[in-house]
Design a protein around this motif. Structure first.
Motif, short mmCIF file in Angstrom:
data_model
loop_
_atom_site.label_atom_id
_atom_site.label_comp_id
_atom_site.label_asym_id
_atom_site.label_seq_id
_atom_site.Cartn_x
_atom_site.Cartn_y
_atom_site.Cartn_z
N GLU A 64 -2.80 -4.45 -8.37
CA GLU A 64 -2.44 -3.04 -8.05
C GLU A 64 -3.17 -1.81 -8.90
O GLU A 64 -1.66 -2.61 -10.55
CB GLU A 64 -0.47 -2.94 -7.78
CG GLU A 64 -0.15 -3.52 -6.55
CD GLU A 64 0.93 -2.75 -6.36
OE1 GLU A 64 1.48 -3.10 -4.68
OE2 GLU A 64 1.80 -2.21 -6.69
N GLU A 87 -0.28 4.09 -3.34
CA GLU A 87 -2.05 3.48 -2.63
C GLU A 87 -2.87 3.95 -1.66
O GLU A 87 -2.55 4.92 -0.77
CB GLU A 87 -1.49 1.87 -1.99
CG GLU A 87 -3.51 0.95 -1.22
CD GLU A 87 -2.88 -0.13 -0.89
OE1 GLU A 87 -4.35 -0.98 -0.79
OE2 GLU A 87 -1.62 -0.36 -0.15
N ASN A 88 -3.97 4.55 -2.37
CA ASN A 88 -5.62 5.39 -1.86
C ASN A 88 -5.02 7.12 -2.10
O ASN A 88 -4.84 7.93 -1.20
CB ASN A 88 -5.41 5.37 -0.52
CG ASN A 88 -5.90 3.84 -0.21
OD1 ASN A 88 -6.96 2.78 -1.70
ND2 ASN A 88 -6.13 2.65 1.04
N PHE A 100 -5.90 7.81 -10.12
CA PHE A 100 -6.02 7.42 -8.98
C PHE A 100 -5.09 5.87 -8.90
O PHE A 100 -5.36 4.72 -9.57
CB PHE A 100 -7.33 7.40 -7.63
CG PHE A 100 -8.73 6.63 -8.67
CD1 PHE A 100 -8.59 5.16 -8.33
CD2 PHE A 100 -9.43 7.16 -9.18
CE1 PHE A 100 -9.56 4.48 -8.34
CE2 PHE A 100 -10.00 6.24 -10.13
CZ PHE A 100 -10.61 4.85 -9.65
N THR A 102 -5.05 2.17 -6.51
CA THR A 102 -5.89 1.69 -5.70
C THR A 102 -5.55 0.67 -5.57
O THR A 102 -5.16 -0.35 -7.24
CB THR A 102 -7.88 1.58 -6.32
OG1 THR A 102 -8.59 1.07 -5.13
CG2 THR A 102 -7.60 1.56 -8.37
N LYS A 103 -5.90 -0.69 -4.98
CA LYS A 103 -5.93 -2.00 -4.91
C LYS A 103 -7.45 -2.83 -5.10
O LYS A 103 -7.87 -3.84 -4.95
CB LYS A 103 -5.51 -2.77 -3.42
CG LYS A 103 -3.56 -1.99 -3.89
CD LYS A 103 -3.05 -2.81 -2.47
CE LYS A 103 -1.51 -2.50 -2.84
NZ LYS A 103 -0.57 -3.45 -1.87
N GLU A 104 -8.51 -1.45 -4.52
CA GLU A 104 -9.96 -2.91 -4.41
C GLU A 104 -10.16 -2.61 -5.31
O GLU A 104 -10.00 -2.50 -7.04
CB GLU A 104 -10.52 -0.90 -3.51
CG GLU A 104 -10.25 -0.67 -1.86
CD GLU A 104 -10.65 0.33 -1.82
OE1 GLU A 104 -12.11 0.05 -2.07
OE2 GLU A 104 -10.38 1.41 -1.39
N GLN A 106 -13.73 -2.52 -8.11
CA GLN A 106 -14.08 -0.88 -8.51
C GLN A 106 -15.41 -0.89 -8.61
O GLN A 106 -15.49 0.89 -8.20
CB GLN A 106 -14.06 -0.76 -9.76
CG GLN A 106 -12.94 -0.99 -10.64
CD GLN A 106 -11.94 -0.16 -9.78
OE1 GLN A 106 -11.36 1.04 -10.09
NE2 GLN A 106 -10.84 -0.84 -9.64
N ILE A 109 -15.22 2.48 -4.44
CA ILE A 109 -14.04 3.16 -4.42
C ILE A 109 -14.54 4.35 -3.51
O ILE A 109 -16.19 4.64 -3.82
CB ILE A 109 -13.37 3.81 -6.11
CG1 ILE A 109 -12.40 2.37 -6.54
CG2 ILE A 109 -12.88 4.81 -5.64
CD1 ILE A 109 -11.35 2.66 -5.82
N TYR A 114 -9.17 8.87 0.07
CA TYR A 114 -8.24 8.66 -0.46
C TYR A 114 -7.14 9.91 0.23
O TYR A 114 -7.92 11.16 0.49
CB TYR A 114 -8.25 8.34 -1.84
CG TYR A 114 -7.84 7.60 -2.83
CD1 TYR A 114 -7.37 6.89 -3.53
CD2 TYR A 114 -8.84 7.00 -2.34
CE1 TYR A 114 -7.48 6.24 -3.74
CE2 TYR A 114 -9.37 5.83 -2.87
CZ TYR A 114 -8.75 5.10 -3.53
OH TYR A 114 -8.67 3.64 -4.03
#
Length: 391
Positions: A64, A87-88, A100, A102-104, A106, A109, A114
């Motif tokens: 996270e 998140e998001n 922002f 994110t768990k994604e 990079q 994105i 979002y």
């Protein structure tokens, strides 16, 4: 939470300073942008920056992450919003993303997915090189409040002539005698083991960082920042020195930004106002042309490791890249590429071997090492800026 500062779209507008550092490590006010964020967040940060800088300034990514645009300076309202991000969710200022969650990875994105949260309060954005000096007053004031809250200054020695003593903060080990300090126009911060010599006349706001020196009889107009381990003398007005740089003698420096490991020879003078009082243009690395600044006053932008000889004269709105060496009579042109050697009669290439020898000696004087990482960064800058030099 894991906080990561990213360069954002302003990175190229902040060259030449971001040739050698992420946006987060620009100094404005008393602290660097990274130091400000870490103080407000009470967490350490890492960085997303250019690949060639990433070994020296690595990113630590966790499951996270909160990503923060380093062009924006923190304040209490913004930090509270960031700490409450889910998140998001993303925080925007108009169309620009500030932060922002994110768990994604990079590369994945997509802000269309979002929840956008608008930040409507005032905020300081460092989007161009001239913002560093033009927004320095507010940045010093905010850092002064942050660093001195709930703390007691060291006593002001009685030999000094003081206005606005309540706006002066002196850290442990600092020395100042027989100087004039006017903090009625803005706060004066004197860092650990800094020194103000006799006869100096200072009008705030001023940030004199740790181990830095204001020399005998200097005249300093705020808002001015003298970064760590730096020296200034002569006349200085609304300038920012990042650190480890010297303007130790007479001469004028105004509305200017000086990187790290720079040296201005005795009686160097910078023009900060055109004879026709016109708006000043500065070299823009993004467009590879001269861009309007919106300012009538703008002096010198000097990248890291650059130096000039005695009696050097700089025209209004001069931009000097990294590791340039300027000397001789007359005005050199107002864009001097990185690794240039010469003056108004013309320039040749300052070879990296010679530049690295000087950098090694200069850093050893401060008991610091010119590392393989530093060398690799400068070698990259040398190649990236080759197109600007007349080989």
């Amino acid at each position: 939470m894991n906080y990561i500062l990213f360069d954002g779209p302003s990175r190229n507008s902040l060259l030449p300073f971001t040739f050698t550092r992420p946006v987060a490590d620009i100094r404005v006010g008393i602290l660097t942008i990274r130091e400000k964020w870490e103080a407000y967040l009470e967490y350490t940060t890492t960085t997303i920056t250019e690949e060639y800088l990433s070994e020296k300034y690595p990113m630590v990514e966790m499951d996270e992450n909160v990503m923060i645009n380093a062009s924006y300076l923190p304040n209490l309202e913004l930090v509270e919003m960031i700490k409450n991000l889910k998140e998001n969710q993303a925080i925007f200022k108009e169309e620009n993303v500030i932060a922002f969650f994110t768990k994604e990875a990079q590369d994945d994105i997509d802000f269309e997915n979002y929840e956008a949260i608008e930040f409507n309060e005032d905020i300081i954005e460092i989007a161009n090189t001239w913002d560093i000096f033009s927004k320095n007053r507010e940045a010093i004031q905010e850092d002064f409040a942050l660093l001195t809250k709930g703390r007691t200054s060291q006593p002001i020695p009685a030999s000094n002539n003081i206005i606005g003593a309540e706006n002066i903060f002196i850290e442990e080990g600092a020395t100042l005698e027989f100087a004039t300090l006017n903090a009625g126009k803005g706060p004066i911060y004197i860092g650990k083991n800094a020194e103000i010599m006799e006869g100096a006349i200072i009008r705030g706001p001023l940030a004199l960082c740790e181990y830095s020196v204001i020399k005998l009889g200097a005249k300093v107009y705020g808002p001015t920042t003298v970064g760590p381990y730096s020296k200034i003398g002569g006349e200085v007005n609304n300038a920012v020195l990042f650190g480890y740089s010297n303007k130790g003698h007479d001469g004028y420096l105004g509305n200017s930004v000086i990187g790290e490991w720079c040296n201005l020879g005795a009686d160097t003078n910078t023009s900060n106002l055109k004879n026709n009082y016109a708006e000043i243009r500065l070299w823009d690395y993004l467009t590879e042309g001269f861009a309007k600044t919106g300012h009538q006053f703008c002096g010198l932008m000097m990248g890291d490791h650059s130096k000039c000889g005695i009696n050097t004269m700089f025209n209004t709105g001069t931009v000097i890249g990294v590791s340039a060496n300027i000397f001789g009579s007359g005005f050199p042109r107002n864009f001097i590429p990185s690794f240039s050697w010469g003056g108004h009669r013309g320039f040749t290439t300052y070879l990296t071997k010679k530049a690295f020898e000087v950098a090694t000696i200069v850093m050893e004087r401060r008991k610091l090492e010119f590392t393989s990482q530093d060398k690799a960064i400068l070698e990259h800058v040398f190649e990236e800026t080759k197109k600007y030099r007349r080989e």
